[in-house]
Design a protein around this motif. Sequence first.
Motif, PDB file in Angstrom:
ATOM      1  N   GLU A  11      -2.029  -3.374  10.119  1.00 16.97           N
ATOM      2  CA  GLU A  11      -1.903  -2.050  10.743  1.00 16.97           C
ATOM      3  C   GLU A  11      -3.270  -1.403  10.919  1.00 16.97           C
ATOM      4  OE1 GLU A  11       0.619   0.375   8.337  1.00 16.97           O
ATOM      5  OE2 GLU A  11       2.372  -0.896   8.621  1.00 16.97           O
ATOM      6  N   ALA A  82      -1.661   3.777   2.084  1.00 17.11           N
ATOM      7  CA  ALA A  82      -2.062   4.988   2.803  1.00 17.11           C
ATOM      8  C   ALA A  82      -3.565   5.215   2.884  1.00 17.11           C
ATOM      9  CB  ALA A  82      -1.410   6.211   2.167  1.00 17.11           C
ATOM     10  N   ARG A 107      -3.425   7.037   6.219  1.00 17.06           N
ATOM     11  CA  ARG A 107      -2.169   7.030   6.970  1.00 17.06           C
ATOM     12  C   ARG A 107      -1.562   8.435   6.899  1.00 17.06           C
ATOM     13  NH1 ARG A 107       1.924   2.964   7.748  1.00 17.06           N
ATOM     14  NH2 ARG A 107       1.028   1.725   6.052  1.00 17.06           N
ATOM     15  N   TRP A 112      -2.433   6.003  11.447  1.00 16.74           N
ATOM     16  CA  TRP A 112      -3.724   5.839  10.775  1.00 16.74           C
ATOM     17  C   TRP A 112      -4.800   6.629  11.499  1.00 16.74           C
ATOM     18  CZ3 TRP A 112      -4.461   3.714   6.152  1.00 16.74           C
ATOM     19  CH2 TRP A 112      -3.456   2.898   5.634  1.00 16.74           C
TER      20      TRP A 112
END
Length: 126
Positions: A11, A82, A107, A112
């Motif tokens: 991610e 996160a 995050r 993000w």
Amino acid sequence: MVLNDAAVVAEVRAAFDAYEHALMTDDVEAMDRLFHSAPTTVRYGVGEVLYGIDAIRAFRVGRGGSPQRTLARVEITTFGSAFATANAEFFREGATRRGRQSQSWVRFADGWKVVSAHVSLEGTHA
């Protein structure tokens, strides 16, 4: 805390790559979406020190695009789900001096975002 969960790393890498694409195409709106919109966001560049998203936005609009570059090594490290760091080496077109970039990513509910960034070139001293 899980370090470098593969899904979280992917991610963050996708967000990092989206920012790099926006930087190289001077897509200011996309860059803005990938930086946290807050007065606490910081960006130190090769020749500028910017505190707050308003200063960062003004700089981006005024500079007329980033020097083109090629990424070398990129290291993404995630801490839980996160927070992450992204560190990259790069070379500007036509130059041999290595550049370095570090970013702290968090995050948020909308994805993000970079909360802190630093860019420097080897061999530059104050």
